[in-house]
Write a protein that holds these residues in place. Sequence first.
Motif, PDB file in Angstrom:
ATOM      1  N   VAL A 321      -8.856 103.956  15.893  1.00 60.35           N
ATOM      2  CA  VAL A 321      -8.126 103.115  16.677  1.00 60.35           C
ATOM      3  C   VAL A 321      -6.720 103.084  16.098  1.00 60.35           C
ATOM      4  CG1 VAL A 321      -7.825 100.561  16.806  1.00 60.35           C
ATOM      5  CG2 VAL A 321     -10.495 101.541  16.672  1.00 60.35           C
ATOM      6  N   THR A 322      -5.992 102.699  17.275  1.00 63.06           N
ATOM      7  CA  THR A 322      -4.324 102.795  16.718  1.00 63.06           C
ATOM      8  C   THR A 322      -3.750 101.763  17.535  1.00 63.06           C
ATOM      9  OG1 THR A 322      -2.417 103.943  16.752  1.00 63.06           O
ATOM     10  CG2 THR A 322      -3.789 104.594  18.541  1.00 63.06           C
ATOM     11  N   TRP A 323      -2.760 100.981  17.129  1.00 61.54           N
ATOM     12  CA  TRP A 323      -2.119  99.828  17.592  1.00 61.54           C
ATOM     13  C   TRP A 323      -0.541 100.253  18.063  1.00 61.54           C
ATOM     14  CZ3 TRP A 323      -4.667  99.840  12.848  1.00 61.54           C
ATOM     15  CH2 TRP A 323      -5.714  99.008  12.711  1.00 61.54           C
ATOM     16  N   GLU A 324      -0.157  99.267  18.893  1.00 65.63           N
ATOM     17  CA  GLU A 324       1.242  99.499  19.390  1.00 65.63           C
ATOM     18  C   GLU A 324       2.297  99.595  18.331  1.00 65.63           C
ATOM     19  OE1 GLU A 324       2.157  99.714  22.695  1.00 65.63           O
ATOM     20  OE2 GLU A 324       0.674  99.080  23.862  1.00 65.63           O
ATOM     21  N   CYS A 325       2.144  98.874  17.259  1.00 58.84           N
ATOM     22  CA  CYS A 325       2.906  98.929  16.030  1.00 58.84           C
ATOM     23  C   CYS A 325       2.934 100.364  15.253  1.00 58.84           C
ATOM     24  CB  CYS A 325       3.061  97.940  15.457  1.00 58.84           C
ATOM     25  SG  CYS A 325       3.626  96.380  16.393  1.00 58.84           S
ATOM     26  N   GLY A 326       1.818 100.928  15.557  1.00 55.93           N
ATOM     27  CA  GLY A 326       1.408 102.396  14.919  1.00 55.93           C
ATOM     28  C   GLY A 326       0.297 102.136  13.762  1.00 55.93           C
ATOM     29  N   GLY A 327       0.030 103.086  13.318  1.00 59.72           N
ATOM     30  CA  GLY A 327      -1.248 103.195  12.243  1.00 59.72           C
ATOM     31  C   GLY A 327      -2.127 103.684  13.049  1.00 59.72           C
ATOM     32  N   LEU A 328      -3.227 104.088  12.066  1.00 68.18           N
ATOM     33  CA  LEU A 328      -4.335 104.930  12.434  1.00 68.18           C
ATOM     34  C   LEU A 328      -5.475 104.249  11.679  1.00 68.18           C
ATOM     35  CD1 LEU A 328      -4.124 108.608  12.386  1.00 68.18           C
ATOM     36  CD2 LEU A 328      -4.696 107.469  14.466  1.00 68.18           C
ATOM     37  N   SER A 329      -6.663 103.719  12.187  1.00 70.84           N
ATOM     38  CA  SER A 329      -7.639 103.257  11.324  1.00 70.84           C
ATOM     39  C   SER A 329      -8.996 104.015  11.850  1.00 70.84           C
ATOM     40  CB  SER A 329      -7.913 101.910  11.367  1.00 70.84           C
ATOM     41  OG  SER A 329      -7.939 101.523  12.867  1.00 70.84           O
ATOM     42  N   LEU A 330      -9.993 104.407  10.995  1.00 74.09           N
ATOM     43  CA  LEU A 330     -11.121 104.987  11.283  1.00 74.09           C
ATOM     44  C   LEU A 330     -12.179 104.081  10.679  1.00 74.09           C
ATOM     45  CD1 LEU A 330     -12.259 107.737  12.298  1.00 74.09           C
ATOM     46  CD2 LEU A 330     -12.451 108.232   9.748  1.00 74.09           C
ATOM     47  N   TRP A 331     -13.282 103.842  11.751  1.00 70.97           N
ATOM     48  CA  TRP A 331     -14.436 102.725  11.251  1.00 70.97           C
ATOM     49  C   TRP A 331     -15.646 103.512  11.932  1.00 70.97           C
ATOM     50  CZ3 TRP A 331     -12.457  97.742  10.323  1.00 70.97           C
ATOM     51  CH2 TRP A 331     -11.240  97.492  10.947  1.00 70.97           C
ATOM     52  N   SER A 332     -16.731 103.164  10.931  1.00 71.42           N
ATOM     53  CA  SER A 332     -18.084 103.949  11.290  1.00 71.42           C
ATOM     54  C   SER A 332     -18.529 103.269  12.638  1.00 71.42           C
ATOM     55  CB  SER A 332     -19.071 103.692  10.340  1.00 71.42           C
ATOM     56  OG  SER A 332     -19.568 102.429  10.193  1.00 71.42           O
ATOM     57  N   LEU A 358       3.181 105.309  11.695  1.00 70.21           N
ATOM     58  CA  LEU A 358       3.247 106.628  12.715  1.00 70.21           C
ATOM     59  C   LEU A 358       2.861 105.776  14.102  1.00 70.21           C
ATOM     60  CD1 LEU A 358       2.699 109.671  13.382  1.00 70.21           C
ATOM     61  CD2 LEU A 358       0.394 109.366  12.850  1.00 70.21           C
ATOM     62  N   LYS A 359       3.552 106.077  14.926  1.00 68.82           N
ATOM     63  CA  LYS A 359       3.192 105.620  16.327  1.00 68.82           C
ATOM     64  C   LYS A 359       2.553 106.407  17.238  1.00 68.82           C
ATOM     65  CE  LYS A 359       6.594 101.650  16.444  1.00 68.82           C
ATOM     66  NZ  LYS A 359       7.633 101.076  16.949  1.00 68.82           N
ATOM     67  N   ILE A 360       1.419 106.279  17.794  1.00 66.58           N
ATOM     68  CA  ILE A 360       0.879 107.288  18.361  1.00 66.58           C
ATOM     69  C   ILE A 360       0.737 107.097  20.025  1.00 66.58           C
ATOM     70  CG2 ILE A 360      -1.521 108.239  18.756  1.00 66.58           C
ATOM     71  CD1 ILE A 360      -1.642 107.877  15.761  1.00 66.58           C
ATOM     72  N   SER A 361       1.050 108.082  20.698  1.00 62.75           N
ATOM     73  CA  SER A 361       1.244 107.581  22.161  1.00 62.75           C
ATOM     74  C   SER A 361      -0.195 108.387  22.903  1.00 62.75           C
ATOM     75  CB  SER A 361       2.279 108.247  22.877  1.00 62.75           C
ATOM     76  OG  SER A 361       2.346 109.911  22.536  1.00 62.75           O
ATOM     77  N   SER A 362      -0.950 109.100  22.095  1.00 63.85           N
ATOM     78  CA  SER A 362      -2.101 109.846  22.698  1.00 63.85           C
ATOM     79  C   SER A 362      -2.782 110.400  21.623  1.00 63.85           C
ATOM     80  CB  SER A 362      -1.709 110.705  23.926  1.00 63.85           C
ATOM     81  OG  SER A 362      -2.860 111.193  24.356  1.00 63.85           O
ATOM     82  N   MET A 363      -4.301 110.527  21.655  1.00 62.35           N
ATOM     83  CA  MET A 363      -4.996 111.217  20.740  1.00 62.35           C
ATOM     84  C   MET A 363      -6.364 111.662  21.144  1.00 62.35           C
ATOM     85  SD  MET A 363      -5.941 108.414  17.848  1.00 62.35           S
ATOM     86  CE  MET A 363      -6.674 106.769  18.592  1.00 62.35           C
ATOM     87  N   THR A 364      -6.708 112.773  20.649  1.00 62.41           N
ATOM     88  CA  THR A 364      -7.946 113.153  21.195  1.00 62.41           C
ATOM     89  C   THR A 364      -8.514 114.052  19.825  1.00 62.41           C
ATOM     90  OG1 THR A 364      -9.100 114.662  22.919  1.00 62.41           O
ATOM     91  CG2 THR A 364      -7.036 115.572  21.988  1.00 62.41           C
ATOM     92  N   TRP A 365     -10.239 113.849  19.798  1.00 65.32           N
ATOM     93  CA  TRP A 365     -10.731 114.724  18.870  1.00 65.32           C
ATOM     94  C   TRP A 365     -11.119 116.040  19.086  1.00 65.32           C
ATOM     95  CZ3 TRP A 365     -12.214 112.881  14.222  1.00 65.32           C
ATOM     96  CH2 TRP A 365     -12.151 111.192  13.908  1.00 65.32           C
TER      97      TRP A 365
END
Length: 1419
Positions: A321-332, A358-365
Amino acid sequence: MYFLSGWPKRLLCPLESLEQPLHIQTDPQRTFFAVLSPSQLSIWYCRPSVLIVSYKELPKAASQFGPYKQAEWRPDSTMIAVSTANGYILFFEIPSPRDKYLYEPMYPKGSPHLKGTPHYKEEQCAPSLNLEMKKVLDLQASITSLQSMLEDLLVATADGFLHLVHWDGMTNGRKAINLCTVPFSVDLQSSRAGSFLGFEDVYIRDMEYCATLDGFAVVFNDGRVGFITPMSSRFTAEQLHGVWAQDVIDGTCVAVNNKYRLMAFGCANGSVQVYTIDTTTGAMQFSHKLELTPKQYPDIWNKTGPVKLIRWSPDSCVVMVTWECGGLSLWSVFGAQLICTLGGDFAYQSDGAKKDPLKISSMTWGSEGYHLWVIDGNSSSNMKPERDANNEAHQFGILQFHFIKSALTVNPCMSNQEQVLLQGEDRLYLNCGDATQAQSPRNTSVHSEHKPTRERGPFSDGSLDSQGLSTLLGHRHWHVVQIHSTYLESNWPIRFSAIDKLGQNVAVVGKFGFAHYSLLTKKWKLFGNITQEQNMMVTGGLAWWNDFIVLACYNLNDHQEELRIYLRTSNLDNAFAHITKVQADTLLLSVFRDIVILFRADCSICLYSIERRPEGINPTASIQVLQEVSMSRYIPHPFLVVSVTLTSVRTETGITLKMPQQACEAESIMLNLAGQLIMLQRDRSGPQIRDKDNNPNQRKHLPFCAPVVLAQSVENVWTTCRINKQKRHLLEALWLSCGGAGMKVWLPLFPRDHRKPHSFLSRRIMLPFHINIYPLAVLFEDALVLGAVNDTVLYDCLYTQTSAREHLEVLFPFSIVERTSQIYLHHILRQLLVRNLGEQALLLAHSCATLPYFPHVLELMLHEVLEEEATSREPIPDPLLPTVAKFITEFPLFLQTVVHCARKTEYALWNYLFAAVGNPKDLFEECLMAQDLDTAASYLIILQNMEVPAVSRQHATLLFNTALEQGKWDLCRHMIRFLKAIGSGETETPPATPTTQEPSSSSGFEFFRHRSISLSQSAENLHSKFNLTKTLSMPSGPSGKRWSKDSDCAENMYIDMMLWRHARRLLEEIKLKDLGCFAAQLGFELIGWLCKERTRAARVEDFVFALKKLHKDFLWPFPVIPASSINSPFKNGKYKTAVGEQLLKSQSADTFVNMEMDTGVSNTPRSRSWLGTIGSSQRELDTVSSHGPHMQDAFLSPLLSKGDECSIGSATDLTETSSMVDGDWTMVDENFSSLSLTQSELEHISLELASKGPHKSQVQLRYLLHIFMEAGCLDWCIIIGLILRESSVISQVFSIMQSSDIDREICQNIKTGLHAVDKWASTDCPGYKPFLNIIKPQIQKLSEIAEEQVQPEAFQPVNPSKVTEQANPRAEESRTSLSHGTNPQSDAGSISVSRHEEDKSKTEDEDSFQEGSYDCIVS
């Protein structure tokens, strides 16, 4: 589950005019990924990450279409659809020319890598691709979402329409569906058709198709969320129906999890709401929420902004999960948080400055979830277009994060094992690296949140928790196994891995084939025939069974599903494999004892029995079908089954088991269906097969009952097939990991009466509990959960230049994974107590009472309940603390548990605690009765804070006296300090924490550390020694502060009174050994006290009794008479070497008055004088010892290693001398060998040796002799002289008696005592007679001249100022040799040379201090 590893990497782009990327999307096979920029589409290869082809839009077309927005791959990866800002969809075809490759690996000549392997090009070379625009579709409205759905492309536009577009760019004549005409309701059972959206401007903002739910989750532009499902196969407005999620009104984005049938909706408040569909009603059912808590992230939890993106991993186990203000979080999958970059080292630099998130505009595994590709939204602002002179590749904003994951995510059959196994893309992490630990793999560092080390005083016994787990669980490091490069090159990525029961072998499965590794031999085994490897594709995972590897695979040659078994010890070849054909695709595989269980794509479960067959050199295993169970009625989609396992767990209604071994048979199937744990039990309602039928397969054919749902939101299940009668609760339980909800245990409840030990109760109980780590393995008997946790290390301080600010090493910390573990027993005990199952809790606790951390378990339980209840704002109707307190009283550690808990809890909660567990005064007294003084001392600190000083003083006195009686010297020292603190009002200082200045219990006679006793003063200084009472000085140094600092204080007087009382009791009971210990350990001023008590307690009433008692105390044998002792020259018992005599003669001849070194001297016993010898006593000695033969050449003289004029007065010198003397016993004058010893003389020497006590006792007796001599307790000196059988001591005492004003009573007492001893020796102990005969002349002489007043010039008054520095060097020595301390006053020059006589008398005994101090000191 998933853990970050290392630093992220940044991709280099080789093209010149590259725009800033804005969207990234991998293809369905995760081999390529597409990168979109405003007017450019690039295709990259995943491994290695290289650019293959790039399509640049012409300026004219670019202005017509508008910038690119989104891309979507066709399921077969042959096309890409790209949406643009102006409402166009561009269809690109990706033709792949055969056998053309952009990149090929280069190997050095002679390397074993063969290019002739099948699939070599496809696996190891990046293919050459083209991009051709095939079709442009104009939808005439802004496109908000693009979603591939089977053979169609679903497009949502901002005008409120849904378009179904075929991949060839045609609309297929179908009309676009207006969302206003789709009925929405709360569920699908509503009587009415449902309300329409009813607004003109409603459109879909984001959507994602869910194959297992057959519908798509949608987020509308007004924030509402829903799920649209086609009611039939026809996709038209009439056939669509939507359901609302009523509670969400601020949705921003959505992602679906096909395996668990979950829809995760991101919200504007920063949380993620996860929903599922209720299969009975069709309504949207809330599952759980992902949100940061203020407890963990106080600064940022409500400042994250709306959720920007949600991405589930390829194996559907975690979500990013990532937010508009940045940051990454990983959840089970069910909400356990694994990683968040908004806190800790990700958010702050090493100097404490805050970083920009870190601001993220797109991501993929990436493939198998080992990589996450991220477009860095920050980089657009700071990118500099100019290029380096070297024409280097452009760095742009694509980052690649690396992950390692638990093997459980893809191979759930690992869940019956106690090892933790993590897999990375090219390595494995094991927690059982040492094969010697095989039987009991352990882990590290238990989280003991409630045990701050700084609060551990000397009275809280920290040994249990500090020693137990740290030694039990080893270190924090992993055993890392690098996967064989040859296998990895052609079979990347690693899909499955498994470890055997003992933790000695691992097997890995890549794209094709498999390989295995032995931790014992440190070698990999690969297929010898590479064609065999490339022809098998493992589909259902793999498992170990003893020495065999069991796997379900697809044979590419024969197009056949197979179950194969390979022997570990033989070569890896199909010739040594047992192969069984299987009907349908195998999705999951697991092994329970000797049964293999397969779950197949037709939703059936098949059980096989597996058997070892020793045939020839290599044993093989054979397999036969036992039973098939069809589950298609209960399972909507085979892909939803997360794990399947056989267990011996059952509910067992109504049938008592006669056979104990039946408790461990394969009784039930546990199936995790999209998070629902379903149990199928054997149906025993039919006729039972009797055991005597003896057909082993008969029993296993029992059918299964209908399934029962045991639990929801289950991620992992652990169970074991081992048996342990002592710990049945733990081994027959079922352990569940439920994500954010913590863990659950399905615990068996056993009956009360032990007459039916194997009968089950008819029920079990499900107990939930929270743990602070993500569980990866359960140690069943040890009551531990093992896990792993991400940790970070900052390296930004290494890059200080401003140019380095953009380094990834500065922007991100280095991520590492650490092993961790946690105790769970206290949670289970507490849950049982809450449910009034105290008996079951007791059974369980008693079975675990031998665990090293069991005391810690009780303490944690008490602490947690206390914290919760005592800090609760509302009154608690049914408090648990009294129950927990009563429960803990069942264990012998009750008193320690309570006090440890209290001392780690704030003072405000103490009243609540002791209201439940009992008055601390009573508990203190219980400790005293149980002789647990250390715990009592801890209670004293509590009493000191809760009661008035008088009460704590009273209890402290009790404890002090008990500690004195038991010889707990460390505790005594703390108690002295404590009592002083109470008296002087220093009550706020914690009294029982040891300071560095306190003498440690291991050192010797500390009191004498700071006193130097200068015994033989020069003749004019020697005077009557009986004024010592006044001249004794106060000792300086820490141990003496008690007397010197504020001696006028009543408190000190109070303490002294207790010490005096104890010393008096010891002396009255003739416990001299204990008295010496007591004085040395507590710095008690023994000599001064003895002087005062000379005529009272220190007077010997019964010489014979005292003599016997000393023999017993010091283990000193009574003397015996040899047969041939009549007229032996040795009968005086004085053939002893005077060690150091010559040394003393050379160095200090002038200090001794009229001392002649004649025969008498050489025969003088070792410690013949403590106080300096004067003429008269020397002459006495001569007359007594003149019977002995003249052998002045035969004494030992130590080698001088420090120069002949130096003083050996200081403690360090003494130690060196003593060790040197020890080493030189052989340095006897050569003339000694010429002595002709007769048989009788030899006998006598051996007898002499036999009649001596232990060396240590000898040292202690001499020390006491010295003390008594200096204090003037002459009767005690006589007794010790008698025991040592040294006439010089007696002579010296007599000479003192003759030469000074001595109380006539003392003389009379000594004479009477000696007569009594003589009488006793005549009747009971004839061995003393020879010695008494020797000293008889002296006794008579003493009687004769008793009336005369002899005033020899040798006795001068002792200089009072010198006494301050006096120290017993032997005591110093014991301290030096044991604690390696240095003497604070070891100024050798200041100590008078005249101590050498004393040294001489002790040199032989000094070696005892090399071995350590007296026994009594350490007792």
